[in-house]
Scaffold this active site. Structure first.
Site, PDB file in Angstrom:
ATOM      1  N   ARG A  52      36.014  44.235  34.432  1.00 58.75           N
ATOM      2  CA  ARG A  52      37.348  44.159  34.624  1.00 58.75           C
ATOM      3  C   ARG A  52      37.126  42.994  35.867  1.00 58.75           C
ATOM      4  O   ARG A  52      37.002  43.095  36.893  1.00 58.75           O
ATOM      5  CB  ARG A  52      38.133  45.403  34.800  1.00 58.75           C
ATOM      6  CG  ARG A  52      38.304  45.979  33.695  1.00 58.75           C
ATOM      7  CD  ARG A  52      38.816  47.355  35.100  1.00 58.75           C
ATOM      8  NE  ARG A  52      39.048  48.290  33.557  1.00 58.75           N
ATOM      9  CZ  ARG A  52      40.052  49.571  34.191  1.00 58.75           C
ATOM     10  NH1 ARG A  52      40.097  50.216  35.465  1.00 58.75           N
ATOM     11  NH2 ARG A  52      39.760  50.187  33.423  1.00 58.75           N
ATOM     12  N   ASP A  54      38.076  40.029  37.945  1.00 59.99           N
ATOM     13  CA  ASP A  54      39.252  39.973  39.363  1.00 59.99           C
ATOM     14  C   ASP A  54      40.653  38.742  38.878  1.00 59.99           C
ATOM     15  O   ASP A  54      40.053  37.553  38.249  1.00 59.99           O
ATOM     16  CB  ASP A  54      39.306  39.480  40.442  1.00 59.99           C
ATOM     17  CG  ASP A  54      38.570  40.963  40.939  1.00 59.99           C
ATOM     18  OD1 ASP A  54      38.163  42.279  40.437  1.00 59.99           O
ATOM     19  OD2 ASP A  54      37.651  40.602  42.080  1.00 59.99           O
ATOM     20  N   ARG A 199      31.272  39.028  44.779  1.00 60.09           N
ATOM     21  CA  ARG A 199      32.314  37.927  45.864  1.00 60.09           C
ATOM     22  C   ARG A 199      32.398  38.747  47.534  1.00 60.09           C
ATOM     23  O   ARG A 199      32.006  37.343  47.905  1.00 60.09           O
ATOM     24  CB  ARG A 199      33.759  37.779  45.712  1.00 60.09           C
ATOM     25  CG  ARG A 199      33.645  37.524  44.539  1.00 60.09           C
ATOM     26  CD  ARG A 199      35.759  38.091  43.975  1.00 60.09           C
ATOM     27  NE  ARG A 199      36.718  37.582  45.175  1.00 60.09           N
ATOM     28  CZ  ARG A 199      37.162  37.798  44.676  1.00 60.09           C
ATOM     29  NH1 ARG A 199      38.561  38.812  44.200  1.00 60.09           N
ATOM     30  NH2 ARG A 199      38.641  37.518  46.124  1.00 60.09           N
TER      31      ARG A 199
END
Length: 283
Positions: A52, A54, A199
Site C-alpha cells: 500500500r 502512500d 521515508r
C-alpha cells in the site's frame, strides 16, 4: 461459476493519487483499477496489491491480483485495461495464476528507490520524482549507515504510528546508496516494509549526510529506537519514493514479461545528460 485469478504488474504516477488503498472520498490507484476491471469483466472485483503506497508515492513494478469469471484471455487483460485507464496508470503485464497465489502474501521481496536531488537550485522537471535537498550530502557516510541495516532486525525506529502490523521484524536483503551526478539514489530491498519505513529511513540518512548524525549514532538510533539523538524525527516527502519491484519464487509472467521502467528507476551507470556534475552546483 468458474473464477480465474489474474495477476497484474502495474505502473503509476502517485502525484494525483491519495495512495494505493481504496478510499470513498479520494482518488486511489486501487479504486481506479477496480473500476476499470469491473467495466470490462461485467462484475465487481476486489483488487489485492503487494503493498500500500502512500499518497504521492510512485510505482514502476507494483503487483496485484483479482478474481474474475470473465472470458477475456488472461494475457489480454493488460491491453484491455490500458484502453480505458487514465494516463497516470498502466498495466504492464497480465497472466493467470493459481488460486493459492497472492500478490501480497506470496511475495518474497519488495524493492524501493528514493531519489534526492542534491544541489543548490531546484529543478522543475525533477520536482515530482525527487526530494530537493540543497545542502551537500556526504554519500559515503550515508552508505555506511545504510549498510548497518542488512540482515533481519526489529526496525521499530522506522515505523510510523498507525501501523496494523503485529511486529516490526524485517529482513533487509540488499541496500545501495550512491551518487549519480546531482542525484543521490537510495535503494532498499527487503522481505517487507513497515508503515512509512522508507521515508523515515531516508529522512534519517540525510541527517547523516549533512554531518549532524554519525553513522555510529544512526546505528544506535535504530537499534535502541532512541530518537533523542536527533532534534526531530525526519520523514522524507513522498514524491522521491518509487516501488520498483516485487519478487516471487517464480515470475507469474514467465518469459512473456519484459518492460522498460522509467529512466529514474534504472540502475544508471552515469548521471543522465541533463544532470551536471555536483561540483558545479555549490560554487
Amino acid at each position: 461459476m468458474q473464477y480465474r485469478r489474474i495477476a497484474l504488474r502495474v505502473q503509476y504516477l502517485g502525484s494525483a493519487f491519495h495512495g494505493w488503498q481504496r478510499q470513498a472520498a479520494h482518488r486511489s490507484v486501487q479504486g481506479v483499477l477496480e473500476e476499470a476491471i469491473a467495466s470490462r469483466a461485467g462484475h465487481k472485483v476486489i483488487l489485492h496489491g503487494a503493498g500500500r503506497t502512500d499518497a504521492g508515492v510512485h510505482a514502476a513494478g507494483q503487483m496485484a491480483h483479482f478474481d474474475t469469471t470473465s472470458t477475456i484471455r488472461p494475457s489480454d487483460w493488460s491491453r484491455v485495461l490500458n484502453a480505458c485507464l487514465p494516463e497516470d496508470v498502466a498495466v504492464l503485464a497480465s497472466a493467470e495464476v493459481p488460486d493459492s497465489w497472492h500478490a501480497r502474501f506470496s511475495a518474497t521481496r519488495r524493492r524501493y528507490r528514493y531519489l534526492i536531488l542534491n544541489r543548490e537550485r531546484p529543478d522543475v522537471f525533477w520536482r515530482l520524482f525527487s526530494w530537493h535537498v540543497r545542502w551537500p550530502l556526504q554519500v559515503e557516510r550515508m552508505s555506511e549507515a545504510l549498510n548497518s541495516l542488512l540482515g533481519e532486525h526489529s526496525l521499530e525506529a522506522f515505523r510510523c504510528t498507525g501501523s496494523k502490523r503485529a511486529h516490526s521484524t524485517v529482513q533487509v536483503q540488499e541496500v545501495l546508496c550512491q551518487r549519480l551526478g546531482e542525484m543521490v539514489s537510495i535503494e532498499v530491498q527487503a522481505s517487507g516494509f513497515l508503515y512509512r519505513m522508507m521515508r523515515l529511513l531516508v529522512g534519517s540518512l540525510q541527517v547523516v549526510g549533512r554531518g549532524e548524525l554519525s553513522p555510529e549514532g544512526f546505528v544506535r538510533l535504530w537499534q535502541q529506537n532512541d530518537w533523542s539523538q536527533m532534534r526531530t524525527r525526519y520523514s522524507a516527502p513522498p514524491q522521491g519514493l518509487c516501488l520498483t519491484d516485487v519478487g516471487y519464487a517464480a515470475d507469474p509472467f514467465g518469459q512473456l514479461f519484459a518492460h522498460s521502467p522509467p529512466f529514474w528507476v534504472l540502475p544508471l551507470a552515469a548521471p543522465p545528460p541533463t544532470l551536471a556534475p555536483l561540483a558545479h552546483s555549490f560554487g
